[in-house]
Design an enzyme around this catalytic site. Structure first.
Site, PDB file in Angstrom:
ATOM      1  N   HIS A  72      -3.296   5.874   3.966  1.00  0.00           N
ATOM      2  CA  HIS A  72      -4.224   5.069   3.691  1.00  0.00           C
ATOM      3  C   HIS A  72      -3.672   2.847   3.649  1.00  0.00           C
ATOM      4  O   HIS A  72      -4.407   2.577   4.719  1.00  0.00           O
ATOM      5  CB  HIS A  72      -4.765   4.550   1.677  1.00  0.00           C
ATOM      6  N   SER A 101     -11.481  -0.837  -0.337  1.00  0.00           N
ATOM      7  CA  SER A 101     -10.047  -0.705   0.391  1.00  0.00           C
ATOM      8  C   SER A 101     -10.192  -1.053   1.398  1.00  0.00           C
ATOM      9  O   SER A 101      -8.707  -1.978   2.275  1.00  0.00           O
ATOM     10  CB  SER A 101      -9.129   0.760   0.261  1.00  0.00           C
ATOM     11  N   ASP A 134       0.778  -0.933  -0.179  1.00  0.00           N
ATOM     12  CA  ASP A 134      -0.009   0.309  -0.019  1.00  0.00           C
ATOM     13  C   ASP A 134       1.113   0.988   0.209  1.00  0.00           C
ATOM     14  O   ASP A 134       1.908   1.283  -0.470  1.00  0.00           O
ATOM     15  CB  ASP A 134      -1.442   0.087   1.144  1.00  0.00           C
TER      16      ASP A 134
END
Length: 442
Positions: free
Chosen positions: A175, A366, A134
């Protein structure tokens, strides 16, 4: 770097035979035609390179033994991109004021997956490593520090394994830290709790911003996961420059082949690859256009079909994860498919960790993918013999089936917004159903 600072170059993946001799030959071809080798992955038969020369790719394609060559950008980038990163600090957004963090274990996703019941048996084993591929992970976060494994964490941002201190940490986007918390945030009475807080967590940084992962970063990441014994990788992103990769386009075909080789190598080494199914709210079996590519320059609408795939989600053997909301209905944004959605997991208003010791709520597939990855990690923790594709089959076998709704009407106008139909694995909205943490440890 052999070029002067500021030189603009195009990155490439060069695909050849998956052995030392072929990759050595490919390296020679790169250098002979004005390119620079960034890294080589004989395990997958891929060389990552860059060149300032416009005729680089056609020249290398003519070399015997070269299978494919593809530019991984549509616009040149400064050669400094391939240098090691130093002084890695988070300068991205903080947690927005989106409400009070629910007391640990009370957020809706915890009871939905049977997490409390599972944790009465185990919170996971330290012999199981989950890799978060990520935007990097803040390993200093109080809810992540205990699970984090710095030794097996790395930055693959530029297509090579940067093992510098803290290279895996986020710079512009939290994220990856959010994803990591869903998997393994500590059960310590504070903040949030992960699905498998007892496992090891490793960060493989592929991008600085969400959804800007590239072919070279993915190849590096999956080879790293394979060679470092990861049990599961979570992949909550989509690639640039192409949102869908089509085999009839020379660069996209090379990217598709290179990443596919790396994922297949990881799978042969018993890594279960879990990925988000995407947030376009479309039936992936009926798609016909792409208006978001190339994402690194000027997007323009183009026709596509189902042979044009999202990477890595639609590669063989990957666990594609759709999103459900608090009512266990398909989230309005979640893609769906008869064959490309394996399970559905919580993906709406999910609370998790954020850089700087913070927390925030976020929505998207996600967020659903790490729920599935966490349950897979619990299965791997309690069943030593289940690895790779066997682990994936166990994840779907213990899932709680979710039936098609009589009327799928998230807009509330009395008209169906999408049609759920039975499929060989369950149905098009939820695949085999909702991962079940409680069943995973039995």
């Amino acid at each position: 770097m052999t070029e002067a600072p500021g030189t603009l170059v195009l990155p490439y993946v060069v695909v050849t035979g998956d052995d030392l001799v072929h990759t050595w030959w490919a390296e020679l071809a790169v250098r002979a035609n004005g390119g620079t080798v960034v890294s080589s992955y004989p395990q997958a038969g891929v060389v990552v390179a860059y060149s300032p020369r416009d005729g680089f790719a056609p020249a290398v394609r003519k070399v015997p033994g070269i299978t494919a060559v593809g530019a991984t950008r549509t616009a040149k980038i400064p050669v400094e991109w391939f240098a090691p990163r130093k002084d890695v600090r988070y300068t991205g957004p903080g947690s927005p004021s989106s409400g009070q963090v629910p007391p640990e274990g009370t957020a809706w996703d915890v009871p939905a997956l049977g997490v409390d019941e599972a944790h009465e048996v185990t919170t996971g084993s330290k012999r199981v490593t989950v890799g978060v591929l990520d935007t990097g992970v803040d390993d200093t976060h109080p809810d992540l520090a205990a699970a984090f494994d710095r030794r097996d964490s790395v930055s693959c941002l530029s297509g090579w394994a940067d093992r510098g201190a803290g290279a895996w940490r986020p710079t512009l986007d939290g994220h990856g830290t959010h994803v990591a918390g869903t998997i393994a945030a500590a059960r310590d009475g504070k903040g949030v709790v992960g699905i498998a807080p007892g496992v090891k967590l490793a960060a493989v940084k592929l991008a600085e911003l969400d959804d800007t992962e590239t072919a070279e970063s993915m190849v590096c990441g999956f080879v790293w996961a394979a060679d470092h014994g990861f049990s599961v990788t979570n992949n909550s992103y989509r690639a640039i420059p192409w949102r869908y990769h089509c085999s009839n386009q020379v660069d996209q075909a090379a990217i598709k082949l290179a990443v596919g080789r790396a994922v297949a190598y990881a799978q042969r080494r018993n890594v279960l690859v879990v990925a988000s199914a995407g947030n376009a709210g479309i039936d992936l079996d009926q798609r016909s256009s792409d208006a978001e590519s190339p994402a690194d320059s000027t997007p323009a609408p183009r026709p596509i079909d189902t042979s044009c795939i999202r990477l890595p989600h639609e590669l063989p053997g990957v666990i594609g994860t759709g999103a459900v909301d608090e009512k266990l209905l398909k989230a309005s944004f979640s893609n769906y498919s008869a064959s490309r959605v394996t399970v559905g997991a919580p993906g709406a208003r999910v609370w998790s960790t954020w850089p700087g010791g913070l927390y925030r709520s976020a929505s998207g597939t996600s967020m659903s993918s790490p729920h599935a990855a966490g349950v897979a990690a619990l299965i791997a923790s309690t069943h030593r013999y289940l690895r790779g594709d066997r682990l994936g089959r166990a994840l779907t076998a213990q899932a709680t089936p979710l039936p098609c709704p009589d009327l799928y009407d998230p807009n509330g106008d009395g008209k169906p917004d999408a049609t759920c139909t039975p499929s060989p694995t369950g149905n098009t909205f939820y695949g085999a159903g909702l991962p079940n943490a409680a069943a995973a440890v039995r």
